[in-house]
Write a protein that holds these residues in place. Structure first.
Motif, PDB file in Angstrom:
ATOM      1  N   ALA A  42     -16.888  32.246  59.196  1.00 50.05           N
ATOM      2  CA  ALA A  42     -16.377  32.289  57.824  1.00 50.05           C
ATOM      3  C   ALA A  42     -15.427  33.467  57.641  1.00 50.05           C
ATOM      4  CB  ALA A  42     -17.531  32.378  56.831  1.00 50.05           C
ATOM      5  N   GLY A  43     -15.786  34.629  58.188  1.00 43.43           N
ATOM      6  CA  GLY A  43     -14.911  35.791  58.089  1.00 43.43           C
ATOM      7  C   GLY A  43     -13.592  35.572  58.804  1.00 43.43           C
ATOM      8  N   GLY A  44     -13.658  34.967  59.986  1.00 41.77           N
ATOM      9  CA  GLY A  44     -12.423  34.676  60.717  1.00 41.77           C
ATOM     10  C   GLY A  44     -11.523  33.717  59.959  1.00 41.77           C
ATOM     11  N   LEU A  45     -12.109  32.673  59.387  1.00 37.29           N
ATOM     12  CA  LEU A  45     -11.327  31.715  58.615  1.00 37.29           C
ATOM     13  C   LEU A  45     -10.723  32.358  57.367  1.00 37.29           C
ATOM     14  CD1 LEU A  45     -13.543  28.506  58.782  1.00 37.29           C
ATOM     15  CD2 LEU A  45     -11.260  28.792  59.728  1.00 37.29           C
ATOM     16  N   LEU A  46     -11.536  33.088  56.618  1.00 36.14           N
ATOM     17  CA  LEU A  46     -11.059  33.664  55.364  1.00 36.14           C
ATOM     18  C   LEU A  46     -10.039  34.777  55.595  1.00 36.14           C
ATOM     19  CD1 LEU A  46     -14.382  33.739  53.329  1.00 36.14           C
ATOM     20  CD2 LEU A  46     -12.426  32.231  52.997  1.00 36.14           C
ATOM     21  N   PHE A  47     -10.334  35.690  56.508  1.00 39.36           N
ATOM     22  CA  PHE A  47      -9.398  36.785  56.744  1.00 39.36           C
ATOM     23  C   PHE A  47      -8.162  36.314  57.503  1.00 39.36           C
ATOM     24  CE2 PHE A  47     -13.119  39.350  55.704  1.00 39.36           C
ATOM     25  CZ  PHE A  47     -12.546  40.232  54.805  1.00 39.36           C
ATOM     26  N   GLY A  48      -8.306  35.295  58.353  1.00 40.45           N
ATOM     27  CA  GLY A  48      -7.136  34.709  59.001  1.00 40.45           C
ATOM     28  C   GLY A  48      -6.217  34.053  57.987  1.00 40.45           C
ATOM     29  N   THR A  49      -6.805  33.345  57.046  1.00 38.48           N
ATOM     30  CA  THR A  49      -6.021  32.738  55.973  1.00 38.48           C
ATOM     31  C   THR A  49      -5.331  33.809  55.146  1.00 38.48           C
ATOM     32  OG1 THR A  49      -7.536  30.869  55.883  1.00 38.48           O
ATOM     33  CG2 THR A  49      -6.150  31.244  53.953  1.00 38.48           C
ATOM     34  N   ALA A  50      -6.038  34.871  54.818  1.00 35.50           N
ATOM     35  CA  ALA A  50      -5.437  35.965  54.052  1.00 35.50           C
ATOM     36  C   ALA A  50      -4.284  36.597  54.823  1.00 35.50           C
ATOM     37  CB  ALA A  50      -6.489  37.021  53.719  1.00 35.50           C
ATOM     38  N   PHE A  51      -4.439  36.740  56.138  1.00 25.87           N
ATOM     39  CA  PHE A  51      -3.379  37.314  56.958  1.00 25.87           C
ATOM     40  C   PHE A  51      -2.121  36.451  56.907  1.00 25.87           C
ATOM     41  CE2 PHE A  51      -1.238  37.316  61.105  1.00 25.87           C
ATOM     42  CZ  PHE A  51      -0.797  38.630  61.135  1.00 25.87           C
ATOM     43  N   PHE A  52      -2.288  35.139  57.073  1.00 29.37           N
ATOM     44  CA  PHE A  52      -1.119  34.253  57.073  1.00 29.37           C
ATOM     45  C   PHE A  52      -0.487  34.154  55.685  1.00 29.37           C
ATOM     46  CE2 PHE A  52      -3.051  32.583  61.040  1.00 29.37           C
ATOM     47  CZ  PHE A  52      -1.985  32.891  61.867  1.00 29.37           C
ATOM     48  N   ILE A  53      -1.301  34.160  54.649  1.00 25.88           N
ATOM     49  CA  ILE A  53      -0.735  34.146  53.296  1.00 25.88           C
ATOM     50  C   ILE A  53       0.020  35.440  53.029  1.00 25.88           C
ATOM     51  CG2 ILE A  53      -1.373  34.254  50.854  1.00 25.88           C
ATOM     52  CD1 ILE A  53      -3.353  32.029  51.407  1.00 25.88           C
ATOM     53  N   LEU A  74      -3.796  26.919  52.589  1.00 29.33           N
ATOM     54  CA  LEU A  74      -5.075  26.759  51.896  1.00 29.33           C
ATOM     55  C   LEU A  74      -5.663  25.368  52.116  1.00 29.33           C
ATOM     56  CD1 LEU A  74      -4.292  28.655  48.586  1.00 29.33           C
ATOM     57  CD2 LEU A  74      -5.798  29.395  50.445  1.00 29.33           C
ATOM     58  N   LEU A  75      -4.814  24.363  52.221  1.00 33.12           N
ATOM     59  CA  LEU A  75      -5.283  23.011  52.511  1.00 33.12           C
ATOM     60  C   LEU A  75      -5.906  22.941  53.904  1.00 33.12           C
ATOM     61  CD1 LEU A  75      -5.448  20.036  51.584  1.00 33.12           C
ATOM     62  CD2 LEU A  75      -3.215  19.716  52.662  1.00 33.12           C
ATOM     63  N   VAL A  76      -5.266  23.571  54.868  1.00 38.01           N
ATOM     64  CA  VAL A  76      -5.816  23.607  56.231  1.00 38.01           C
ATOM     65  C   VAL A  76      -7.157  24.345  56.236  1.00 38.01           C
ATOM     66  CG1 VAL A  76      -5.468  24.544  58.553  1.00 38.01           C
ATOM     67  CG2 VAL A  76      -3.605  23.354  57.394  1.00 38.01           C
ATOM     68  N   LEU A  77      -7.244  25.460  55.509  1.00 39.91           N
ATOM     69  CA  LEU A  77      -8.512  26.182  55.409  1.00 39.91           C
ATOM     70  C   LEU A  77      -9.596  25.274  54.837  1.00 39.91           C
ATOM     71  CD1 LEU A  77     -10.336  28.759  55.331  1.00 39.91           C
ATOM     72  CD2 LEU A  77      -9.471  29.084  53.007  1.00 39.91           C
ATOM     73  N   ALA A  78      -9.289  24.569  53.758  1.00 35.20           N
ATOM     74  CA  ALA A  78     -10.282  23.693  53.134  1.00 35.20           C
ATOM     75  C   ALA A  78     -10.720  22.580  54.083  1.00 35.20           C
ATOM     76  CB  ALA A  78      -9.710  23.106  51.846  1.00 35.20           C
ATOM     77  N   LEU A  79      -9.775  21.971  54.782  1.00 36.12           N
ATOM     78  CA  LEU A  79     -10.131  20.891  55.698  1.00 36.12           C
ATOM     79  C   LEU A  79     -10.978  21.383  56.868  1.00 36.12           C
ATOM     80  CD1 LEU A  79      -6.827  18.817  55.751  1.00 36.12           C
ATOM     81  CD2 LEU A  79      -9.004  18.202  54.685  1.00 36.12           C
ATOM     82  N   VAL A  80     -10.641  22.535  57.413  1.00 31.83           N
ATOM     83  CA  VAL A  80     -11.439  23.093  58.514  1.00 31.83           C
ATOM     84  C   VAL A  80     -12.834  23.461  58.014  1.00 31.83           C
ATOM     85  CG1 VAL A  80     -11.644  25.053  60.101  1.00 31.83           C
ATOM     86  CG2 VAL A  80      -9.462  23.879  59.857  1.00 31.83           C
ATOM     87  N   TRP A  81     -12.903  24.066  56.832  1.00 29.34           N
ATOM     88  CA  TRP A  81     -14.199  24.473  56.275  1.00 29.34           C
ATOM     89  C   TRP A  81     -15.074  23.239  56.026  1.00 29.34           C
ATOM     90  CZ3 TRP A  81     -15.155  29.706  54.908  1.00 29.34           C
ATOM     91  CH2 TRP A  81     -16.416  29.943  54.381  1.00 29.34           C
TER      92      TRP A  81
END
Length: 96
Positions: A42-53, A74-81
């Motif tokens: 979860a941390g990798g997904l959330l902080f990775g998303t924050a990094f790219f944004i 954000l759509l990719v994050l939601a689909l992966v999650w």
């Protein structure tokens, strides 16, 4: 310059607050049982998303392109999650 640092701080504060909320929910909420691996993913997904944004926000592109790219991220994050949680697509990484 300070405005850029403030934007970056806000962008990375959101996943930090989400992870903190998940940590306390794991301690006190009934039925919430994340393992350390769950927190790592979860941390990798959330902080990775924050990094790219953050990269997109700091780019020199026009605002509509920034918004579109951030939406896609954000759509990719939601689909992966969702895939990791319930197995929407049925991959080997799907949850139960």
């Amino acid at each position: 310059m300070t405005l850029e640092k403030q934007k970056t701080a806000i962008i990375f504060a959101v996943p930090a607050l989400l992870m903190l909320t998940a940590f306390f929910a794991n301690l006190f909420a009934e039925g919430w049982n994340w393992s350390p691996a769950d927190f790592t993913v979860a941390g990798g997904l959330l902080f990775g998303t924050a990094f790219f944004i953050n990269l997109v926000i700091r780019s020199k592109k026009a605002l509509p392109y920034k918004l579109l790219i951030c939406f896609v991220i954000l759509l990719v994050l939601a689909l992966v999650w969702i895939e990791l949680a319930v197995g929407l697509f049925g991959t080997p990484f799907a949850g139960s």
